[in-house]
Enzyme design. Structure first.
Site: not given
Length: 164
Positions: A31, A63-64, A85, A91, A93
């Site tokens: 990202w 997340f991975e 990043v 939200t 998240h």
């Protein structure tokens, strides 16, 4: 974000850290390309200057990072530099991903007994990332800092295991 509290080994006036003989894996999210590419460049420059052997593995997002970092360390790497990043949105998240990445990478380091240089930026906006990415005009180079932390910690662990 002043960098005034940075560890001694992160000072540009200090000698480069000698990572000769270390195998390091950079694990980086995908990202926010401009910021992530800056982080990768800083880590790469640092690892090259140190003499460490290294490779780069890209993952979909922050997340991975923990699962791939763990696999790299279990496959024989001496250290991992985790780069990602995460930019706050409207939200919850952000909180979930930030917490999962941070807690997961901490667990990986403790479970494997090997260092994970933490270069996951948790940001309120894109400008904060650009300021920390080690790009021309950036105030900080968090990719470099994460790589140096990984190298220094790996060397410290090696010395401890040898009784030094």
């Amino acid at each position: 974000m002043s960098g005034k509290g940075a560890p001694r080994f992160l000072s540009p006036s200090e000698d480069d850290v000698d990572g000769t003989g270390l195998e390091v894996v950079i694990v980086a999210g995908s990202w926010h390309d401009e910021i992530t590419d800056g982080l990768i460049a800083g880590a790469t420059r640092t690892l090259e200057a140190s003499g460490a052997s290294f490779s780069l593995v890209r993952v979909p997002g922050s997340f991975e990072l923990p699962v791939v970092a763990k696999a790299a360390l279990e496959a024989g790497a001496d250290a991992v530099v985790a780069l990602g990043v995460i930019i706050r949105g409207g939200t919850p998240h952000f909180e979930y991903v930030s917490s999962a990445a941070t807690d997961g990478l901490t667990r990986v380091a403790l479970d494997t007994g090997k260092p994970v240089g933490f270069g996951v930026l948790t940001l309120d906006d894109e400008q904060q990332g650009l300021d920390r990415a080690g790009l021309p005009g950036s105030k900080e180079d968090k990719g470099r800092e994460a790589a140096e932390a990984a190298i220094v910690t790996a060397l410290t662990l090696r010395a401890l295991s040898r009784g030094e």
